[in-house]
Design an enzyme around this catalytic site. Structure first.
Site, PDB file in Angstrom:
ATOM      1  CG  ASP A 101      -2.093  -0.982   1.026  1.00  0.00           C
ATOM      2  OD1 ASP A 101      -2.390  -1.315  -0.138  1.00  0.00           O
ATOM      3  OD2 ASP A 101      -2.677  -1.422   2.023  1.00  0.00           O
ATOM      4  CE1 TYR A 127      -9.505  -4.287   7.062  1.00  0.00           C
ATOM      5  CE2 TYR A 127      -8.567  -5.364   5.124  1.00  0.00           C
ATOM      6  CZ  TYR A 127      -9.200  -5.439   6.359  1.00  0.00           C
ATOM      7  OH  TYR A 127      -9.521  -6.664   6.881  1.00  0.00           O
TER       8      TYR A 127
END
Length: 710
Positions: free
Chosen positions: A370, A454
């Protein structure tokens, strides 16, 4: 960052922009209003000048600097642009000055009072540029000097066989391309899905699993979901994953290059518990929650000057990058007559990986980097008072770039505020009945980002007793899969009919360039590992009760690949090799692990090509400006083995007297629960940096008692 030595320079240097001199009274960010006003004659944005402006060498780039740097690159690439069209600016950030220049600058600050006479390190921008016409990635450094000198290119490097992070514009375009792909529309129709407006596409990077994932193409493997038609303003599309259709998208040319159909579970039926907005919560909202207010009638105890923060003897500077998000520089604690004492030079989160433990398609491909593939700062939120933070809040804006090189202002990207933290210390004399107690408060600096499903909050807490705590809060929505009704999966948790959540892990990497009692660039720190061990039975332990803390000096980088061990209370101390405390010991700060784990990834897993650093919880290196990211500069689709941190430590540099960098890898194994649906309650994970022999006594002994319970 210095250019990679293995790549031949093709720099078209000394390309300058045209300077103008039109005044502009607009104040920028948190900088002082007193500035010289200069314009780029072509882009009409204010440019900084060293005469009168108050930039610190570590301040993040301001909008005028970003535009000026991008304009230089556009000018340099004008012939290319004329032939091939648009280049994409992936990021434009401050190229942080060399430490020795910072040390000289700090010395000037100590002896000079007229800041206009300071000799400052030159402001430089570092740019990552992607040319979609020829699939070429390049790195540039642009000098942003004082007027009347014009910005110019210092160097550029073209990096072969890499892919830079994916930008927001690419997410949007990828979703549009997927939803308009006619073969996909027909395949969806066969599954009873006809309303493409309800389709939701998450642009997951393809990773590297086979040769066709190589970086010769810029690829993504999107995941698709199908919203239920409803009146809910934030209908939870993740509740209905579309499986059995595997897409490969070429982000360079923005087209679908592969559509694979296979047998798969049907679209899950709508789950009545899927939504989470107030009007959609089954049974309605609670009615017995009373107001809770945080009041600071005298204002906050912190002070902010530009990007410098001072609070309760602490001082540090803030930065922000598209990749790392929040960066904290030059952390120091003022210790009475000794003045400010350095603790760390630079703190940030430099990688984050979420490997999934289900071998089925498409979940085995879920290995998101990420930071390196997407960027924490690029996906950061604009925070809201009263929701993300409470109390007296000071916000900092962040300045990013879009693909065209224009500035995007992210308002309220960083939050700074104080929090009550219970008891700081207390003792009652049982003989007299008298007691002393002090309440603890902490200063919190944070940002929050969303990457696909998320959400993550990243926090650095500073305490009055000299501790620094790093904390990550995990929340958001599970990444789900479809299953046959009544089916069970040992690699996940059934959430609802036809719906399950695969088991997975979240790993974070904090990079901490420590500087315990050191000036920038000084090589005067070392790392000691401490394990508590029992004394063997014998004359030194006649009652079999003795144990002690055993210290081991980590002498080199290859030795300093370590794992947590709660059974021995293992921790690590960064010590200054020259400065001693009143007991004659070396001053230090210790890294105290919190809850942690190692990866369950098999040694032959393809993800380890890019994430070999997951093999250990702690790595220690000797500082090098080039070494910022543990998976290397470009982890997206990287087929090379061990690039980044595992390669750097093979130099086995000496750590006995070094400029120490700690790389702490910490993670959580997420076995999904029903209670994690439809939104996962916050789970916390982190670690602490604690003074160990740094002070001569409790540094919080001078905190005053609260008056009248205030």
């Amino acid at each position: 960052m210095a250019p990679p030595s293995a790549v031949t320079c093709k720099s078209r240097c000394n390309v300058s922009i045209t300077k103008g001199s039109q005044p502009n009274g607009k104040e920028q960010g948190n900088q002082d209003a007193e500035k010289c006003k200069h314009y780029c004659g072509k882009c009409t944005h204010e440019l900084p000048s060293c005469t009168g402006h108050s930039f610190h060498p570590l301040d993040p780039l301001q909008p005028s600097e970003i535009v000026a740097a991008a304009h230089v690159i556009k000018t340099a690439l004008a012939p290319t642009l004329a032939k091939s069209g648009v280049i994409n600016f992936i990021e434009v950030i401050l190229d942080e000055p060399e430490k020795m220049l910072l040390a000289l600058y700090q010395c000037q600050l100590q002896v000079k009072h007229n800041h206009q006479q300071l000799v400052r390190p030159s402001r430089q921008a570092r740019l990552t540029v992607y040319n979609a016409h020829n699939n070429e990635t390049s790195l540039w450094v642009v000098e942003l000097p004082a007027a009347p000198r014009a910005p110019k290119v210092l160097w550029c490097q073209y990096i072969p066989d890499v892919q830079p992070p994916v930008g927001t514009e690419e997410y949007v375009l990828c979703e549009a391309i997927v939803k308009s792909h006619k073969p996909l529309i027909e395949a969806l129709r066969k599954r009873g899905i006809t309303n493409t407006d309800l389709i939701m596409v998450d642009t997951w990077c393809t990773g590297y699993h086979e040769e066709k994932d190589a970086p010769s193409r810029r690829l993504a493997r999107p995941l698709m979901f199908y919203r239920t038609e409803s009146s809910c303003p934030m209908e939870n599309g993740y509740a209905r994953p579309i499986e059995g259709l595997s897409l490969l998208v070429d982000l360079q040319n923005m087209n679908v290059v592969e559509l694979e159909e296979r047998e798969a579970a049907p679209l899950p039926p709508p789950d009545p518990m899927r939504n989470y907005t107030p009007a959609c919560v089954p049974g309605g909202l609670r009615t017995d929650v009373k107001p809770l207010q945080i009041l600071q009638p005298g204002g906050p105890s912190f002070e902010v000057n530009g990007y410098e923060v001072t609070w309760q003897k602490w001082s540090f500077r803030l930065g922000f990058t598209p990749r790392e998000g929040l960066v904290i520089h030059t952390v120091a604690y003022s210790d009475g007559s000794r003045g400010p004492r350095s603790v760390a030079h630079r703190l940030s989160f430099v990688e984050m990986i979420v490997p999934y433990g289900d071998p089925a398609e498409p979940h085995y491909r879920k290995n998101a980097f990420d930071v390196g593939e997407d960027g924490l700062g690029r996906n950061a939120h604009s925070l809201k008072k009263g929701c993300d933070c409470l109390g007296y809040i000071h916000y900092f804006d962040a300045y990013l770039t879009d693909q065209k090189g224009d500035v995007e202002t992210l308002e309220n990207a960083i939050c700074l505020h104080e929090e009550d933290n219970g008891i700081l210390w207390k003792h009652k004399d049982w003989r007299t009945g008298l007691s002393e107690v002090r309440r603890s408060r902490r200063l919190t600096v944070s940002f929050i980002c969303t990457v696909a499903n998320y959400d993550y909050g990243f926090y650095w807490h500073f305490y009055q007793d000299g501790k620094i705590e790093a904390e990550v809060k995990l929340t958001g929505i599970l990444s789900l899969g479809a299953i046959q009704p009544g089916e069970q999966r040992k690699n996940g948790t059934v959430i609802s009919t036809g719906l399950y959540a695969p088991i997975h892990q979240h790993f974070f990497v904090a990079r901490m360039n420590m500087a315990v009692d050191s000036k920038p660039g000084e090589a005067e720190n070392q790392v000691v590992e401490v394990n508590v061990v029992p004394e063997p039975p014998g004359p030194n332990n006649p009652h079999c009760n003795a144990f002690y803390a055993k210290e081991t000096l980590l002498k080199s980088e290859m030795q300093a690949q370590r794992d947590c061990n709660p059974l021995s209370a293992r921790h690590w101390i960064v010590r200054n090799t020259k400065v001693v405390n009143r007991a004659g010991g070396n001053t230090g700060y210790k890294l105290v692990p919190g809850a942690n784990c190692l990866g369950f990834i098999g040694k032959d897993a393809m993800i380890l090509r890019r994430a070999e650093f997951l093999k250990h919880n702690l790595w220690v290196t000797s500082y090098s400006k080039d070494e910022l990211y543990p998976a290397g500069e470009f982890p997206k689709q990287n087929p090379r083995i061990g690039e980044g941190l595992p390669t750097w430590v093979k130099k086995d540099r000496d750590l006995e007297n070094a400029d120490i960098v700690l790389w702490y890898v910490f993670g959580v194994t997420h076995i999904p629960r029903l209670e994690d649906w439809p939104v996962m309650p916050v789970e916390r994970i982190g670690f602490t940096l604690t003074p160990h022999g740094f002070f001569d006594c409790c540094p919080a002994i001078d905190v005053p008692p609260n008056q009248n319970g205030a």
